[in-house]
Scaffold this motif. Sequence first.
Motif, mmCIF file in Angstrom:
data_model
loop_
_atom_site.group_PDB
_atom_site.id
_atom_site.type_symbol
_atom_site.label_atom_id
_atom_site.label_comp_id
_atom_site.label_asym_id
_atom_site.label_seq_id
_atom_site.Cartn_x
_atom_site.Cartn_y
_atom_site.Cartn_z
ATOM 1 N N GLN A 55 0.836 -1.203 0.000
ATOM 2 C CA GLN A 55 0.000 0.000 0.000
ATOM 3 C C GLN A 55 0.871 1.253 0.000
ATOM 4 O OE1 GLN A 55 -3.442 0.335 0.045
ATOM 5 N NE2 GLN A 55 -3.339 2.569 0.150
ATOM 6 N N ARG A 56 1.886 1.264 0.836
ATOM 7 C CA ARG A 56 2.742 2.447 0.961
ATOM 8 C C ARG A 56 3.521 2.714 -0.333
ATOM 9 N NH1 ARG A 56 5.618 0.860 4.858
ATOM 10 N NH2 ARG A 56 7.523 0.321 3.730
ATOM 11 N N GLN A 57 4.087 1.667 -0.920
ATOM 12 C CA GLN A 57 4.896 1.867 -2.123
ATOM 13 C C GLN A 57 4.039 2.289 -3.316
ATOM 14 O OE1 GLN A 57 8.281 -0.538 -3.065
ATOM 15 N NE2 GLN A 57 8.125 -1.705 -1.165
ATOM 16 N N LEU A 58 2.882 1.669 -3.487
ATOM 17 C CA LEU A 58 2.021 2.035 -4.604
ATOM 18 C C LEU A 58 1.490 3.456 -4.447
ATOM 19 C CD1 LEU A 58 -0.016 -1.237 -5.257
ATOM 20 C CD2 LEU A 58 1.803 -0.270 -6.654
ATOM 21 N N THR A 59 1.056 3.793 -3.256
ATOM 22 C CA THR A 59 0.534 5.140 -3.017
ATOM 23 C C THR A 59 1.618 6.187 -3.223
ATOM 24 O OG1 THR A 59 -1.067 4.261 -1.432
ATOM 25 C CG2 THR A 59 -0.640 6.626 -1.364
ATOM 26 N N GLY A 60 2.840 5.876 -2.790
ATOM 27 C CA GLY A 60 3.935 6.823 -2.931
ATOM 28 C C GLY A 60 4.285 7.109 -4.381
ATOM 29 N N GLU A 61 4.226 6.097 -5.242
ATOM 30 C CA GLU A 61 4.624 6.294 -6.645
ATOM 31 C C GLU A 61 3.463 6.561 -7.584
ATOM 32 O OE1 GLU A 61 7.659 4.632 -8.701
ATOM 33 O OE2 GLU A 61 8.633 3.610 -7.034
ATOM 34 N N LEU A 62 2.309 5.963 -7.304
ATOM 35 C CA LEU A 62 1.190 6.049 -8.236
ATOM 36 C C LEU A 62 0.052 6.933 -7.745
ATOM 37 C CD1 LEU A 62 0.949 2.311 -9.320
ATOM 38 C CD2 LEU A 62 2.314 4.121 -10.298
ATOM 39 N N GLY A 63 0.138 7.376 -6.498
ATOM 40 C CA GLY A 63 -0.917 8.223 -5.967
ATOM 41 C C GLY A 63 -2.179 7.464 -5.618
ATOM 42 N N ALA A 64 -2.121 6.142 -5.640
ATOM 43 C CA ALA A 64 -3.289 5.311 -5.339
ATOM 44 C C ALA A 64 -2.809 3.935 -4.891
ATOM 45 C CB ALA A 64 -4.197 5.182 -6.556
ATOM 46 N N GLY A 65 -3.550 3.336 -3.983
ATOM 47 C CA GLY A 65 -3.218 2.001 -3.512
ATOM 48 C C GLY A 65 -3.811 0.931 -4.401
ATOM 49 N N PRO A 66 -3.589 -0.347 -4.044
ATOM 50 C CA PRO A 66 -4.052 -1.445 -4.896
ATOM 51 C C PRO A 66 -5.563 -1.493 -5.073
ATOM 52 C CG PRO A 66 -3.155 -2.262 -2.809
ATOM 53 C CD PRO A 66 -2.792 -0.839 -2.902
ATOM 54 N N VAL A 67 -6.326 -1.160 -4.037
ATOM 55 C CA VAL A 67 -7.785 -1.187 -4.155
ATOM 56 C C VAL A 67 -8.258 -0.129 -5.143
ATOM 57 C CG1 VAL A 67 -9.952 -0.803 -2.917
ATOM 58 C CG2 VAL A 67 -8.148 -2.180 -1.871
ATOM 59 N N ALA A 68 -7.678 1.078 -5.052
ATOM 60 C CA ALA A 68 -8.075 2.163 -5.961
ATOM 61 C C ALA A 68 -7.677 1.841 -7.401
ATOM 62 C CB ALA A 68 -7.444 3.477 -5.511
ATOM 63 N N LEU A 69 -6.508 1.256 -7.593
ATOM 64 C CA LEU A 69 -6.073 0.886 -8.940
ATOM 65 C C LEU A 69 -6.993 -0.175 -9.536
ATOM 66 C CD1 LEU A 69 -2.240 0.793 -8.240
ATOM 67 C CD2 LEU A 69 -3.399 2.401 -9.765
ATOM 68 N N ALA A 70 -7.366 -1.151 -8.720
ATOM 69 C CA ALA A 70 -8.281 -2.189 -9.199
ATOM 70 C C ALA A 70 -9.663 -1.609 -9.482
ATOM 71 C CB ALA A 70 -8.372 -3.316 -8.164
ATOM 72 N N ARG A 71 -10.092 -0.658 -8.667
ATOM 73 C CA ARG A 71 -11.394 -0.018 -8.864
ATOM 74 C C ARG A 71 -11.432 0.728 -10.193
ATOM 75 N NH1 ARG A 71 -13.004 5.322 -7.637
ATOM 76 N NH2 ARG A 71 -15.224 5.608 -7.129
ATOM 77 N N ALA A 72 -10.358 1.447 -10.524
ATOM 78 C CA ALA A 72 -10.298 2.168 -11.797
ATOM 79 C C ALA A 72 -10.363 1.197 -12.970
ATOM 80 C CB ALA A 72 -9.019 2.997 -11.857
ATOM 81 N N GLN A 73 -9.702 0.066 -12.821
ATOM 82 C CA GLN A 73 -9.732 -0.941 -13.880
ATOM 83 C C GLN A 73 -11.128 -1.532 -14.034
ATOM 84 O OE1 GLN A 73 -6.355 -3.764 -14.928
ATOM 85 N NE2 GLN A 73 -7.610 -5.061 -13.630
ATOM 86 N N ARG A 74 -11.798 -1.778 -12.916
ATOM 87 C CA ARG A 74 -13.172 -2.306 -12.983
ATOM 88 C C ARG A 74 -14.103 -1.312 -13.674
ATOM 89 N NH1 ARG A 74 -11.958 -4.198 -7.665
ATOM 90 N NH2 ARG A 74 -13.010 -2.401 -6.726
ATOM 91 N N ALA A 75 -13.916 -0.035 -13.370
ATOM 92 C CA ALA A 75 -14.762 0.984 -13.991
ATOM 93 C C ALA A 75 -14.576 0.992 -15.499
ATOM 94 C CB ALA A 75 -14.445 2.361 -13.406
ATOM 95 N N HIS A 76 -13.334 0.877 -15.949
ATOM 96 C CA HIS A 76 -13.069 0.850 -17.389
ATOM 97 C C HIS A 76 -13.713 -0.380 -18.035
ATOM 98 C CE1 HIS A 76 -11.126 0.933 -21.244
ATOM 99 N NE2 HIS A 76 -10.496 -0.200 -20.999
ATOM 100 N N THR A 77 -13.563 -1.546 -17.409
ATOM 101 C CA THR A 77 -14.180 -2.769 -17.945
ATOM 102 C C THR A 77 -15.691 -2.614 -18.018
ATOM 103 O OG1 THR A 77 -12.384 -4.118 -17.040
ATOM 104 C CG2 THR A 77 -14.428 -5.258 -17.615
ATOM 105 N N ALA A 78 -16.281 -2.026 -16.989
ATOM 106 C CA ALA A 78 -17.732 -1.820 -16.984
ATOM 107 C C ALA A 78 -18.159 -0.925 -18.137
ATOM 108 C CB ALA A 78 -18.159 -1.214 -15.647
ATOM 109 N N ARG A 79 -17.414 0.167 -18.374
ATOM 110 C CA ARG A 79 -17.774 1.051 -19.482
ATOM 111 C C ARG A 79 -17.712 0.320 -20.814
ATOM 112 N NH1 ARG A 79 -15.471 3.606 -23.326
ATOM 113 N NH2 ARG A 79 -13.326 3.297 -22.612
ATOM 114 N N VAL A 80 -16.672 -0.469 -21.009
ATOM 115 C CA VAL A 80 -16.542 -1.222 -22.262
ATOM 116 C C VAL A 80 -17.730 -2.155 -22.451
ATOM 117 C CG1 VAL A 80 -15.194 -2.998 -23.441
ATOM 118 C CG2 VAL A 80 -14.037 -1.064 -22.362
#
Length: 467
Positions: free
Chosen positions: A116-141
């Motif tokens: 969580q710390r490393q992802l948030t530090g470099e990507l501005g989001a943790g694993p749950v948020a990154l997975a959520r963004a991916q789910r949203a994209h799949t849903a739109r498609v």
Amino acid sequence: MDEDSRYEAVRSRDGRFDGAFFFAVGTTGIYCRPSCPAVTPKRRNVRFFPTAAAAQGAGFRACRRCRPDAVPGSAEWNVRADVVGRAVRLIADGVVDREGVAGLAARLGYSARQVQRQLTGELGAGPVALARAQRAHTARVLLQTTGLPVTEIAFAAGFASVRQFNDTVRAVYAATPSELRAAAPRGGRAARRTATPTAGIPLRLAHRGPYRPGPVFDLLEREAVEGVEDVTGTPGTRTYRRTLRLPYGTGIAAVDEHPGTARTGCGAHPGGWLDARIHLTDLRDLTTAVQRLRRLFDLDADPYAVDERLGADTRLAPLVAARPGLRSPGTADPDELAVRALVGRDEAARLVQRYGKTLDAPCGTLTHLFPEPAALAGAEPEGTLGALTAALADGAVRLDPGADRDDAADALRAVPGLDARTIAGIRTRALGDPDVAPPGPDLPDNWRPWRSYALNHLRAAGELEYS
């Protein structure tokens, strides 16, 4: 890039940076890709984010004009071998949706807090948020390209409930699922009439920059294993098809050689796409299937960085000029690739016919799944093949998207009878390493970190044989 450089990229609508970062406008509450054709906002109103998930987490919604969620992912996370790069690849493969953050952390060998710390530090989001963004994209498609009921789409995209699905779609796109479906481009509305799990889901697999499909399809045609793959058509208009073993079921994917080309003019995204159609027995596998095709066709590469470095070399410059955007193909199944790299095409076909699982619904020449390592280890335990498949089956050799490349190479070297050339091929294709130097050819250091791509240029030009 510092923020001033990023703003210049936005001001010039430079599509080379699409996916590398995103910008958001405080006065509108919208985030965009750098090449968005809308009027450039004032610098004081702009914020920059390394990922779409970070922009969403800050309360911004996706631009309906440039669709920032549709751009290829940052090439950096596809290339990097550290824990952040490995984590991003695993999240893209759907590990968080299937196994949670704890499962992701276990695969990486870190605690959930460290990840969580490393992802948030470099990507501005943790694993749950990154997975959520991916789910949203799949849903739109799915909403815009299929006629599936909204409830089915919610679970197919990886959401735990319909309520979570509705809330996420509203937050990311400022629209309800029904409104998002109604806003589909004309092509998406036409595809929706025929897109079903049985007929397959039509998709555009986006890439950045130029893409040379010919050498990729040449390689796939040369390697195609009967029963698992086929390539039909003539050069330039070929279609590659293969079977897929996926976490929840099976699939058949078809990808066309002829690339789609993005519009030209101001604000254009300098890239394009490959048309694909995916048939799945379980729609929850869509995200995973797409990511595996992206790795196979090397669609997340940054051809600008590769061509700039290799094009500066006297020997390679004419080859790069002749084939801009040449890719380094990966694989849709790392364990399968390792076995095939060892035994070759003809022996792989024998293994498929003898030990491969027959599809419940064969499609033309596609009749089987490639046999799993455990099945091969039990059926043919002797020799190097038995040692390799046993190591793959018990986890002594890990080749999944989150595997540490150096650790995997060390484990492969411990397999009796596995030579250095085969290991290099596995590292290049199964592990997606862009900088592999197999024994034999002289590969100068100034070709780093793209020696895998340099070898493909030499092969495509006939200066080096395919091994």
